[in-house]
Scaffold this motif. Structure first.
Motif, PDB file in Angstrom:
ATOM      1  N   CYS A  15       0.908  -1.191  -0.075  1.00 29.79           N
ATOM      2  CA  CYS A  15       0.031  -0.113   0.005  1.00 29.79           C
ATOM      3  C   CYS A  15       0.624   1.128   0.120  1.00 29.79           C
ATOM      4  O   CYS A  15       1.625   1.398   1.076  1.00 29.79           O
ATOM      5  CB  CYS A  15      -0.971   0.119   1.163  1.00 29.79           C
ATOM      6  N   CYS A  16       1.082   2.250  -1.101  1.00 29.06           N
ATOM      7  CA  CYS A  16       1.749   3.313  -1.198  1.00 29.06           C
ATOM      8  C   CYS A  16       1.148   4.186  -2.467  1.00 29.06           C
ATOM      9  O   CYS A  16       0.315   3.804  -2.881  1.00 29.06           O
ATOM     10  CB  CYS A  16       3.147   2.995  -1.314  1.00 29.06           C
ATOM     11  N   THR A  17       2.077   5.344  -2.418  1.00 22.04           N
ATOM     12  CA  THR A  17       1.494   6.119  -3.693  1.00 22.04           C
ATOM     13  C   THR A  17       1.961   5.532  -5.034  1.00 22.04           C
ATOM     14  O   THR A  17       2.895   4.714  -4.800  1.00 22.04           O
ATOM     15  CB  THR A  17       2.040   7.573  -3.555  1.00 22.04           C
ATOM     16  N   PRO A  18       1.217   5.494  -5.968  1.00 22.08           N
ATOM     17  CA  PRO A  18       1.816   4.841  -7.291  1.00 22.08           C
ATOM     18  C   PRO A  18       3.173   5.392  -7.638  1.00 22.08           C
ATOM     19  O   PRO A  18       4.022   4.531  -8.154  1.00 22.08           O
ATOM     20  CB  PRO A  18       0.862   5.371  -8.246  1.00 22.08           C
ATOM     21  N   SER A  19       3.622   6.745  -7.311  1.00 17.82           N
ATOM     22  CA  SER A  19       4.868   7.333  -7.597  1.00 17.82           C
ATOM     23  C   SER A  19       5.882   6.418  -6.804  1.00 17.82           C
ATOM     24  O   SER A  19       7.086   6.307  -7.191  1.00 17.82           O
ATOM     25  CB  SER A  19       4.814   8.687  -7.555  1.00 17.82           C
ATOM     26  N   PHE A  20       5.546   6.209  -5.412  1.00 17.56           N
ATOM     27  CA  PHE A  20       6.497   5.519  -4.790  1.00 17.56           C
ATOM     28  C   PHE A  20       6.853   4.114  -5.088  1.00 17.56           C
ATOM     29  O   PHE A  20       7.593   3.435  -4.975  1.00 17.56           O
ATOM     30  CB  PHE A  20       6.092   5.487  -3.223  1.00 17.56           C
ATOM     31  N   ALA A  21       5.451   3.364  -5.628  1.00 18.49           N
ATOM     32  CA  ALA A  21       5.600   2.115  -5.828  1.00 18.49           C
ATOM     33  C   ALA A  21       6.535   2.032  -7.211  1.00 18.49           C
ATOM     34  O   ALA A  21       7.197   1.071  -7.354  1.00 18.49           O
ATOM     35  CB  ALA A  21       4.178   1.625  -6.461  1.00 18.49           C
TER      36      ALA A  21
END
Ligand code: DLL
Length: 440
Positions: free
Chosen positions: A183-189
């Motif tokens: 679970c995280c922001t798409p940019s961090f993924a």
């Protein structure tokens, strides 16, 4: 060994209710909410409901006034409370870019609803109680970390409260604890995937992502699903989670793995409407407008017809997963996100959709707006995904962008890894020319 069953619906009966039964439940909840708010001893609620006639059910929704973000700021810190302060067990805050933050409060009951809707959301992505779920949203005043954390625990998963940042530790935990869900922001993924590939991290078993808190395009989904399925050696579902602090935090709406492209609004708790952003008039299915939400069950700090500023449309098609919630299209941005480039309206999400759809381009990009001339101009900065001819890619993207946006924009393509990466928080994509990140 974990169970192999996937796609369990967390709150089975509530999520698959016949729409008429749900409408009856919503109507009763709306009537109760308004009755309760009329009795609250607070100047805010007295003024808000002044002159509002009887509310018997959903048919009276449109007679209620809208609520806007500035009301939260103007009543800072807790002027919109509808319970005694002592009945609150938690607050969160969203950091305003200007001035005061916005504080939101929760009773114990609100925290339970918050957990439940996030458990539903993780299950939508394919999560099960047997999973390890790593939560890499920021913990603290931001609602992302604690929201997904309580949701993962409520689901019965083993929850890893990694919080944001620290990519090396994140990757080590993902591998060593064998998380199925991230679970995280798409940019961090995307950043985690890049670093994992660069370091040759092995032993990953991640199968799904609960990605949100910022807009992201279907093209970025393709990149994320490709990267994570290669890293973990299996299929990977990147699903979109939407929410906002003023309403509860994450878990207002969620895409499921069976019906990607639209998000289920958990409308037994959050009643959606789409309105014309300039007139406030209601819009029908398929018509793009501003999402308005009413909290039907929130106790501490309910909102009535809250103007989210987020742009989407109602999707009027049943979902193959069996959930019967109304669905909204992926959010394409905010009413106030719009750029005016050489006199033409441009949404950053449109640019992302074109740029990231190019397989030769990596997932990182920046939009640089130069407002020094009478008409603002835009330069799109991005990176090659691997070997490639940067000039050819730049020409190709400039042509595609001109066609899609109906305005000419400049494109600069740098080598892989040349744009700065952001490790925490929501991705900043739009910069003024004076403080923009350079490519290469
Ligand atoms: O971002 C809550 C959240 C946390 C959602 C974790 C999803 C995951 P705020 O900080 O109050 O709350 O920001 C809310 O972020 O009005 C949208 O403009 C934007 N936003 C949130 N999710 C999405 C999404 C959290 N999936 C604001 N797509 C909202 C596009 C999103 N925009």
């Amino acid at each position: 060994m974990g169970r192999t069953i996937r796609g369990v619906i967390f709150s089975g009966a509530l999520e698959t209710m016949a729409p008429d039964d749900r409408a009856a439940l919503q109507g009763a909840r709306l009537a109760d909410l308004v009755e309760r708010l009329r009795k609250v001893d607070s100047p805010y609620w007295r003024v808000k409901l002044d002159g509002v006639g009887p509310v018997r059910g959903l048919e009276d929704l449109a007679a209620l006034p809208f609520t806007v973000k500035s009301e939260l700021r103007d009543t800072y810190p807790l002027g919109m409370l509808a319970v005694a302060p002592a009945d609150c067990v938690r607050v969160h805050a969203s950091s305003g870019t200007r001035g005061r933050p916005t504080i939101v409060a929760y009773t114990r009951g609100d925290v339970e609803v918050f957990a439940e809707v996030n458990a539903r959301a993780i299950a939508c992505a394919g999560g099960t109680p047997d999973d390890v779920v790593q939560v890499a949203y920021g913990y603290g005043l931001f609602t992302g970390g604690l929201g997904l954390h309580y949701g993962a625990e409520r689901l019965g998963a083993t929850t890893v409260p990694a919080s944001g940042g620290n990519t090396a530790l994140q990757l080590q935990l993902l591998a060593d604890l064998g998380a199925a869900g991230l679970c995280c922001t798409p940019s961090f993924a995307l950043l985690l995937a890049e670093r994992a590939a660069a370091r040759g991290v092995s032993g990953l078993r991640v199968r799904y992502g609960v990605f949100g808190a910022e807009p992201w395009s279907p093209a970025l989904r393709t990149k994320l699903e490709t990267a994570w399925s290669a890293l973990a050696g299996g299929t990977f579902d990147a699903c979109d989670i939407y929410g906002l602090s003023e309403v509860i935090g994450p878990g207002v709406a969620m895409e499921c793995r069976e019906g990607k492209g639209a998000l289920h609004v958990f409308s037994d708790h959050f009643l959606p409407e789409i309105v014309d952003p300039s007139t406030g008039a209601p819009l029908g299915p398929g018509e793009q407008g501003e999402l308005v939400l009413t909290t039907l069950t929130k106790q501490a700090q309910p909102v009535v017809r809250y103007r989210t500023g987020d742009l989407t449309s109602l999707v009027d098609e049943p979902c193959p997963c069996g959930r019967t919630f109304p669905r909204i299209a992926r959010l394409t941005g905010r009413v106030d996100d719009m750029l005016v480039i050489r006199g033409v309206n441009v949404y950053p999400s449109e640019v992302e959709a074109v740029v990231l759809a190019d397989p030769d381009v990596a997932g990182q990009y920046a939009l640089v707006v130069d407002r020094s001339a009478t008409l603002a101009t835009l330069e799109v900065r991005c990176e090659l995904a691997g070997d490639g001819d940067a000039d050819r890619v730049a020409d190709r993207l400039a042509a595609r962008l001109a066609e899609r946006l109906r305005v000419r924009v400049a494109v600069a393509v740098g080598p892989p890894g040349s744009l700065p990466r952001q490790e925490t928080g929501k991705a900043k994509r739009v910069f003024d020319a004076a403080d923009a990140p350079a490519t290469g």
